[in-house]
Design a protein around this motif. Structure first.
Motif, PDB file in Angstrom:
ATOM      1  N   ARG A 131      52.160 -60.486 -44.284  1.00 44.00           N
ATOM      2  CA  ARG A 131      51.768 -60.355 -45.696  1.00 44.00           C
ATOM      3  C   ARG A 131      52.597 -61.266 -46.608  1.00 44.00           C
ATOM      4  N   GLU A 132      53.887 -61.381 -46.328  1.00 47.76           N
ATOM      5  CA  GLU A 132      54.756 -62.160 -47.205  1.00 47.76           C
ATOM      6  C   GLU A 132      54.884 -63.615 -46.767  1.00 47.76           C
ATOM      7  N   ALA A 133      54.145 -64.017 -45.755  1.00 46.08           N
ATOM      8  CA  ALA A 133      54.257 -65.390 -45.252  1.00 46.08           C
ATOM      9  C   ALA A 133      53.655 -66.376 -46.255  1.00 46.08           C
ATOM     10  N   GLU A 134      54.303 -67.530 -46.384  1.00 50.30           N
ATOM     11  CA  GLU A 134      53.781 -68.582 -47.264  1.00 50.30           C
ATOM     12  C   GLU A 134      52.610 -69.306 -46.613  1.00 50.30           C
ATOM     13  N   ALA A 135      52.552 -69.278 -45.280  1.00 50.10           N
ATOM     14  CA  ALA A 135      51.488 -69.964 -44.554  1.00 50.10           C
ATOM     15  C   ALA A 135      51.044 -69.086 -43.390  1.00 50.10           C
TER      16      ALA A 135
ATOM     17  N   THR B  55      39.380 -69.495 -44.362  1.00 49.24           N
ATOM     18  CA  THR B  55      38.702 -68.212 -44.530  1.00 49.24           C
ATOM     19  C   THR B  55      39.480 -67.311 -45.486  1.00 49.24           C
ATOM     20  N   ALA B  56      40.811 -67.327 -45.392  1.00 48.37           N
ATOM     21  CA  ALA B  56      41.634 -66.526 -46.299  1.00 48.37           C
ATOM     22  C   ALA B  56      41.429 -66.956 -47.741  1.00 48.37           C
ATOM     23  N   ARG B  57      41.382 -68.265 -47.960  1.00 48.69           N
ATOM     24  CA  ARG B  57      41.179 -68.759 -49.327  1.00 48.69           C
ATOM     25  C   ARG B  57      39.779 -68.434 -49.839  1.00 48.69           C
ATOM     26  N   SER B  58      38.776 -68.518 -48.968  1.00 47.88           N
ATOM     27  CA  SER B  58      37.398 -68.217 -49.381  1.00 47.88           C
ATOM     28  C   SER B  58      37.229 -66.743 -49.705  1.00 47.88           C
ATOM     29  N   LEU B  59      37.825 -65.874 -48.889  1.00 40.23           N
ATOM     30  CA  LEU B  59      37.741 -64.440 -49.165  1.00 40.23           C
ATOM     31  C   LEU B  59      38.462 -64.108 -50.465  1.00 40.23           C
ATOM     32  N   GLY B  60      39.597 -64.762 -50.695  1.00 36.61           N
ATOM     33  CA  GLY B  60      40.357 -64.484 -51.911  1.00 36.61           C
ATOM     34  C   GLY B  60      39.562 -64.737 -53.182  1.00 36.61           C
ATOM     35  N   LYS B  61      38.629 -65.679 -53.146  1.00 39.60           N
ATOM     36  CA  LYS B  61      37.811 -65.963 -54.323  1.00 39.60           C
ATOM     37  C   LYS B  61      36.886 -64.809 -54.693  1.00 39.60           C
ATOM     38  N   LEU B  62      36.626 -63.926 -53.719  1.00 40.35           N
ATOM     39  CA  LEU B  62      35.749 -62.777 -53.976  1.00 40.35           C
ATOM     40  C   LEU B  62      36.511 -61.538 -54.408  1.00 40.35           C
ATOM     41  N   ILE B  63      37.835 -61.580 -54.283  1.00 36.13           N
ATOM     42  CA  ILE B  63      38.658 -60.402 -54.601  1.00 36.13           C
ATOM     43  C   ILE B  63      39.137 -60.531 -56.035  1.00 36.13           C
TER      44      ILE B  63
ATOM     45  N   GLY C 195      43.273 -63.349 -29.459  1.00 33.85           N
ATOM     46  CA  GLY C 195      42.646 -63.774 -28.217  1.00 33.85           C
ATOM     47  C   GLY C 195      43.708 -64.125 -27.195  1.00 33.85           C
ATOM     48  N   PRO C 196      43.299 -64.740 -26.104  1.00 35.86           N
ATOM     49  CA  PRO C 196      44.274 -65.142 -25.079  1.00 35.86           C
ATOM     50  C   PRO C 196      45.218 -66.204 -25.634  1.00 35.86           C
ATOM     51  N   THR C 197      46.350 -66.391 -24.973  1.00 36.70           N
ATOM     52  CA  THR C 197      47.321 -67.372 -25.460  1.00 36.70           C
ATOM     53  C   THR C 197      46.773 -68.791 -25.426  1.00 36.70           C
ATOM     54  N   ARG C 198      45.685 -69.026 -24.717  1.00 34.80           N
ATOM     55  CA  ARG C 198      45.113 -70.379 -24.675  1.00 34.80           C
ATOM     56  C   ARG C 198      44.100 -70.605 -25.801  1.00 34.80           C
ATOM     57  N   LEU C 199      44.290 -69.921 -26.933  1.00 33.98           N
ATOM     58  CA  LEU C 199      43.475 -70.201 -28.113  1.00 33.98           C
ATOM     59  C   LEU C 199      43.599 -71.670 -28.506  1.00 33.98           C
ATOM     60  N   ASN C 200      42.560 -72.187 -29.131  1.00 32.66           N
ATOM     61  CA  ASN C 200      42.615 -73.557 -29.649  1.00 32.66           C
ATOM     62  C   ASN C 200      43.345 -73.522 -30.996  1.00 32.66           C
ATOM     63  N   TYR C 201      44.673 -73.500 -30.927  1.00 37.90           N
ATOM     64  CA  TYR C 201      45.484 -73.319 -32.133  1.00 37.90           C
ATOM     65  C   TYR C 201      45.194 -74.380 -33.190  1.00 37.90           C
ATOM     66  N   ALA C 202      45.065 -75.638 -32.774  1.00 34.65           N
ATOM     67  CA  ALA C 202      44.874 -76.733 -33.718  1.00 34.65           C
ATOM     68  C   ALA C 202      43.606 -76.552 -34.533  1.00 34.65           C
ATOM     69  N   ARG C 203      42.593 -75.959 -33.964  1.00 32.79           N
ATOM     70  CA  ARG C 203      41.328 -75.745 -34.663  1.00 32.79           C
ATOM     71  C   ARG C 203      41.308 -74.419 -35.399  1.00 32.79           C
ATOM     72  N   VAL C 204      41.861 -73.363 -34.799  1.00 35.49           N
ATOM     73  CA  VAL C 204      41.745 -72.019 -35.368  1.00 35.49           C
ATOM     74  C   VAL C 204      42.675 -71.824 -36.572  1.00 35.49           C
ATOM     75  N   ILE C 205      43.884 -72.399 -36.535  1.00 33.33           N
ATOM     76  CA  ILE C 205      44.834 -72.190 -37.636  1.00 33.33           C
ATOM     77  C   ILE C 205      44.254 -72.626 -38.984  1.00 33.33           C
ATOM     78  N   PRO C 206      43.759 -73.864 -39.140  1.00 34.95           N
ATOM     79  CA  PRO C 206      43.182 -74.233 -40.441  1.00 34.95           C
ATOM     80  C   PRO C 206      41.922 -73.441 -40.779  1.00 34.95           C
ATOM     81  N   MET C 207      41.189 -72.997 -39.767  1.00 32.96           N
ATOM     82  CA  MET C 207      39.999 -72.186 -40.005  1.00 32.96           C
ATOM     83  C   MET C 207      40.376 -70.829 -40.607  1.00 32.96           C
ATOM     84  N   VAL C 208      41.420 -70.221 -40.069  1.00 31.67           N
ATOM     85  CA  VAL C 208      41.904 -68.950 -40.608  1.00 31.67           C
ATOM     86  C   VAL C 208      42.378 -69.130 -42.047  1.00 31.67           C
ATOM     87  N   ASP C 209      43.092 -70.230 -42.292  1.00 36.28           N
ATOM     88  CA  ASP C 209      43.588 -70.505 -43.639  1.00 36.28           C
ATOM     89  C   ASP C 209      42.437 -70.678 -44.630  1.00 36.28           C
TER      90      ASP C 209
END
Length: 347
Positions: free
Chosen positions: A279-283, A338-346, A322-336
């Motif tokens: 929750r308190e993470a900057e990224a 999504t967080a920003r897009s959801l925040g626009k609705l809150i 998911g498993p430790t073999r997640l595609n980190y390079a692709r999923v990390i910016p996707m999660v970021d």
């Protein structure tokens, strides 16, 4: 044994380590020296590559699941790769459109949260998770509309523009004028408060006989507010979608790990407590395998990011597991994103 910093690896070791990790994350299978010699463009013999792989294994960065198999990254190796070597890939235009398109417009906040969890699951190929916002919406308008004998539609409009509907049971003799009186009373007297604050205030006024409502309208007010108070108490702290994605072909060879992971997900309170630490993470935060005690047995990774309301306050956390073999390079910016897009609705 702690792994060496990336700066202590030779250029040759760093390149071979990167190729092993990227190959493993793509295929889910160990990467062997012959594959590296033939397909990677490295100008080294398989014997020379095996020597480097052995050094990386001694350093605790790689492991061989079987004697004759190739190498795969350890959790320490994955952490080194994610923190020091990974090349992050921005979401593609198609991924960006999918995220922003499905998280646009008005509607109940529950619908947006369900959509968010489903989007994360669909695009990552893992399970998507969203913590329900901890900050309650404030009331802007409340209406009661008669549906038929014994039922009415309660409509709540929050200050952020979100609309929620509930069907409530009412007495068969309730008139439209009683519904209108109750609606006007709630909107005029309680606007700007949360549902919990509204319920407490109206209960005090009714108990003290300070309202001008007739008995029928008074009952409607209490019933209309109570249904949201009850919903808030029963609302899940975590929404998880896409558990079926965890049962891929690679998982069938490690069914015990997947069973352990699914059991972990069933304990939503424990998973929510893990996400709470982000929750308190900057990224975006990344938890790999046994770095977190909750997923030590299942060997799973979590990528989590806080999401904020329009005033910049953190109201929840979302992510994928998911498993430790997640595609980190692709999923990390996707999660970021999504967080920003959801925040626009809150609000």
């Amino acid at each position: 044994m702690s792994s060496p910093p990336i700066s202590e690896l030779t250029d040759r070791a760093r390149e071979i380590f990167r190729l092993v990790v990227e190959g493993y994350l793509e295929s889910g299978q160990p990467v062997g020296s012959k594959t590296l010699a033939h397909d990677s463009g490295i100008n080294l013999s398989p014997a020379s590559i095996r020597s480097v792989l052995a050094d990386l294994e001694s350093a605790g960065l790689l492991a061989a699941p079987h004697t004759s198999a190739g190498r795969m990254p350890t959790e320490s190796g994955l952490r080194l790769f994610v923190d020091g070597m990974m090349r992050v890939a921005e979401p593609t235009p198609e991924e960006r459109a999918a995220i922003e398109g499905r998280l646009s417009g008005s509607g109940p906040i529950e619908q947006a949260l369900e959509q968010t969890s489903a989007i994360l699951s669909d695009l990552s190929g893992a399970a998507g998770m969203v913590m329900v916002p901890t900050r309650e919406a404030r009331l802007a308008q409340f209406s009661l509309l008669k549906l038929g004998q014994g039922r009415a539609l309660a409509v709540l409009v929050s200050e952020d523009g979100a609309v929620e509907n509930r069907v409530i049971e009412i007495g068969r003799g309730i008139t439209p004028s009683a519904l209108e009186q109750a609606s006007n009373y709630i909107t005029a007297r309680l606007a700007g408060r949360t549902m919990a604050e509204a319920s407490r205030a109206i209960s005090r006024e009714i108990a003290a006989g300070q309202t001008q409502l007739d008995a029928a309208s008074r009952e409607l007010v209490e019933r209309g507010l109570a249904i949201w108070s009850r919903d808030a108490a029963q609302r899940p702290v975590l929404i998880v979608r896409g558990q079926a994605n965890l049962l891929d072909e690679a998982a069938l060879h490690d069914i015990e790990r997947v069973r352990s992971l699914i059991e972990d997900l069933e304990s939503k309170q424990s998973v929510a407590e893990l996400l709470e630490t982000a929750r308190e993470a900057e990224a975006t935060r990344i938890f790999i395998g046994s770095e977190n005690r909750l997923f030590a047995l299942s060997g799973s990774s979590v990528i989590a990011s806080p999401y904020r309301d329009r005033e910049g306050r953190v109201v929840g956390v979302l992510g994928v597991i998911g498993p430790t073999r997640l595609n980190y390079a692709r999923v990390i910016p996707m999660v970021d994103l999504t967080a920003r897009s959801l925040g626009k609705l809150i609000g």
